[in-house]
Design an enzyme around this catalytic site. Structure first.
Site, PDB file in Angstrom:
ATOM      1  N   LYS A  76       0.792  -1.237   0.000  1.00 56.50           N
ATOM      2  CA  LYS A  76       0.000   0.000   0.000  1.00 56.50           C
ATOM      3  C   LYS A  76       0.824   1.287   0.000  1.00 56.50           C
ATOM      4  CE  LYS A  76      -3.291  -1.042  -0.765  1.00 56.50           C
ATOM      5  NZ  LYS A  76      -3.531  -1.715  -2.091  1.00 56.50           N
ATOM      6  N   THR A 104       3.164   0.572  -4.838  1.00 61.68           N
ATOM      7  CA  THR A 104       3.728  -0.516  -5.653  1.00 61.68           C
ATOM      8  C   THR A 104       3.189  -0.483  -7.081  1.00 61.68           C
ATOM      9  OG1 THR A 104       3.390  -1.799  -3.623  1.00 61.68           O
ATOM     10  CG2 THR A 104       4.209  -2.999  -5.567  1.00 61.68           C
ATOM     11  N   TRP A 125       1.886   1.821  -8.906  1.00 63.81           N
ATOM     12  CA  TRP A 125       2.386   2.958  -9.691  1.00 63.81           C
ATOM     13  C   TRP A 125       3.830   2.718 -10.104  1.00 63.81           C
ATOM     14  CZ3 TRP A 125       3.285   8.520  -7.360  1.00 63.81           C
ATOM     15  CH2 TRP A 125       3.435   9.438  -8.401  1.00 63.81           C
ATOM     16  N   HIS A 143       7.285  -8.056  -1.858  1.00 64.71           N
ATOM     17  CA  HIS A 143       7.066  -7.375  -0.567  1.00 64.71           C
ATOM     18  C   HIS A 143       8.002  -7.962   0.492  1.00 64.71           C
ATOM     19  CE1 HIS A 143       3.640  -5.172  -1.973  1.00 64.71           C
ATOM     20  NE2 HIS A 143       2.829  -6.191  -2.052  1.00 64.71           N
ATOM     21  N   ARG A 166       6.319   5.023   1.853  1.00 61.70           N
ATOM     22  CA  ARG A 166       5.318   6.090   1.910  1.00 61.70           C
ATOM     23  C   ARG A 166       5.142   6.535   3.349  1.00 61.70           C
ATOM     24  NH1 ARG A 166      -0.966   5.161  -0.217  1.00 61.70           N
ATOM     25  NH2 ARG A 166      -1.420   7.379  -0.532  1.00 61.70           N
ATOM     26  N   SER A 204      -4.486   3.632   3.723  1.00 65.62           N
ATOM     27  CA  SER A 204      -4.613   2.874   2.481  1.00 65.62           C
ATOM     28  C   SER A 204      -4.763   1.376   2.794  1.00 65.62           C
ATOM     29  CB  SER A 204      -3.377   3.123   1.603  1.00 65.62           C
ATOM     30  OG  SER A 204      -3.549   2.534   0.355  1.00 65.62           O
ATOM     31  N   TYR A 244       6.883   7.750  -2.061  1.00 65.36           N
ATOM     32  CA  TYR A 244       5.659   8.037  -2.815  1.00 65.36           C
ATOM     33  C   TYR A 244       5.448   9.552  -2.930  1.00 65.36           C
ATOM     34  CZ  TYR A 244       0.586   7.821  -3.854  1.00 65.36           C
ATOM     35  OH  TYR A 244      -0.664   7.960  -4.416  1.00 65.36           O
ATOM     36  N   ARG A 259      -7.479   3.863  -5.262  1.00 61.39           N
ATOM     37  CA  ARG A 259      -8.481   4.451  -4.367  1.00 61.39           C
ATOM     38  C   ARG A 259      -8.486   5.956  -4.585  1.00 61.39           C
ATOM     39  NH1 ARG A 259      -9.020   6.321   1.108  1.00 61.39           N
ATOM     40  NH2 ARG A 259      -6.764   6.580   1.097  1.00 61.39           N
ATOM     41  N   GLY A 280      -5.228   7.948  -4.323  1.00 60.74           N
ATOM     42  CA  GLY A 280      -3.928   8.318  -4.885  1.00 60.74           C
ATOM     43  C   GLY A 280      -3.474   9.709  -4.467  1.00 60.74           C
TER      44      GLY A 280
END
Ligand code: A3P
Length: 321
Positions: free
Chosen positions: A67, A70, A72, A133, A155, A163, A221, A287, A289
């Site tokens: 979350k 990834t 993107w 991950h 992030r 998220s 992010y 969702r 972003g």
């Protein structure tokens, strides 16, 4: 590849029985395995990844805590690496979800329950592009010792939590009640989330990116959101395929950014109605972003608690949010 030799006669796994487990944010249990909280379904995949993966020097692995962006980053990396092969009008990212184009090592490649039989590691075109991950400390030696490149995204832990909570509540089994925000938050603060603790996950990759900057590119992010143009060039340089002056003047960078933008990807038919591995709706990967949506969810005491944990866990590392 499946470790059937360690199964009990009734099919239960002896290793899994011996591990501490906790209910995760999703419906399944998380197991404390090799010092991280591994989803039950991924344990065998992580073990096989460690045991059987033979890295090639040309491999590219996008690593992340769930979350954190990834989807993107794998879209951007796929588009950058394959830019000579596809035009913007006829691009695979227009008809496939990024997770279909870039397979996750501990799930799609090495987990026999999810494994895609058409994927053959030895015959994949180079450079092979994967996602994972798995924490840095649990990566296979072959990957760490090779010249394969790793791009990591992290992030802000506030947005990551929101998220994750919204996502896992959507994929939770219908038979389970929704997980309350406060309960999920306590688990998150204790590090009990898939592939957590989140602080160890980011610190593992962070330290390696400091020690071996040519091996691990560490991204945030928020930085990508603020200046994606710079980071698209940065990723291409890191991977040894910088944009030429001609590509830059032809608008190649802008066209990759546009193709992988949240707005564009969210509206694609494949990401509205498609499914990943027959069970996760692609639309769940998109969702809001945004940066800072956490303010709509956090109480003052939650802000204090998470701020304290971030400070305590990251202090002295040089990593901050
Ligand atoms: P939000 O839930 O805050 O909206 P992951 O890909 O690691 O599962 O992370 C999912 C998060 O990345 C979600 O954040 C999602 O909306 C956001 N995201 C997905 N695709 C994106 C894109 N192309 N650009 C920016 N953010 C994106």
């Amino acid at each position: 590849m499946a470790s059937t030799d360690r199964k009990h006669a009734n099919g239960e796994d002896k290793l899994v029985f011996s591990l501490r487990r906790e209910r995760g944010l999703a419906s399944s249990y998380l197991y404390l395995f090799q010092e991280f909280w591994c989803p039950g379904i991924a344990i065998e995949g992580v073990e096989s990844f460690q045991k059987y993966f033979e890295a090639k020097d040309s491999d590219v692995v996008v690593a992340s805590f769930p979350k954190t962006g990834t989807t993107w980053l794998i879209a951007l990396t796929f588009a950058i690496v394959n830019r000579k092969h596809f035009s913007a009008q006829n691009h695979p990212l227009l008809t496939s979800n990024p997770h279909t184009l870039v397979s996750c090592l501990e799930f799609k490649i090495f987990c026999h329950e999810i494994h895609d039989p058409v994927l053959h590691l030895s015959t994949m075109l180079e450079p092979r592009l994967f996602s994972t991950h798995t924490p840095f400390t649990a990566l296979p030696k072959s990957l760490i010792q090779s010249n394969a490149k790793i791009i990591y995204i992290c992030r802000n832990p506030f947005d990551t939590f929101v998220s994750a909570w919204t996502y896992f509540n959507k994929i939770r089994s219908m038979s389970l009640p929704a997980l309350e925000l406060e309960e999920a938050f306590e688990m998150y603060c204790d590090g009990i989330v898939s592939f957590g603790p989140w602080w160890s996950h980011m610190l593992g990759y962070w330290k390696e990116s400091m020690a071996r900057p040519n091996k691990v590119l560490f991204l945030k992010y928020e930085d990508l959101k603020e200046n994606v143009n710079f980071y698209v060039k940065n990723i291409a340089e890191f991977l040894g395929c910088p944009f030429t002056a001609e590509e830059e003047s032809d608008g190649e960078i802008e066209s990759i950014i546009e193709l992988c933008s949240f707005e564009k990807m969210k509206e694609l038919e494949v990401n509205i109605s498609g499914k990943l591995d027959k069970f996760i709706d692609n639309k769940l990967f998109f969702r809001k972003g945004e940066i800072g949506d956490w303010v709509n969810y956090f109480s003052p005491s939650m802000i204090n608690k998470l701020s304290r944990i971030i400070e305590e866990k990251l202090s002295g590392s040089g990593l901050s949010f």
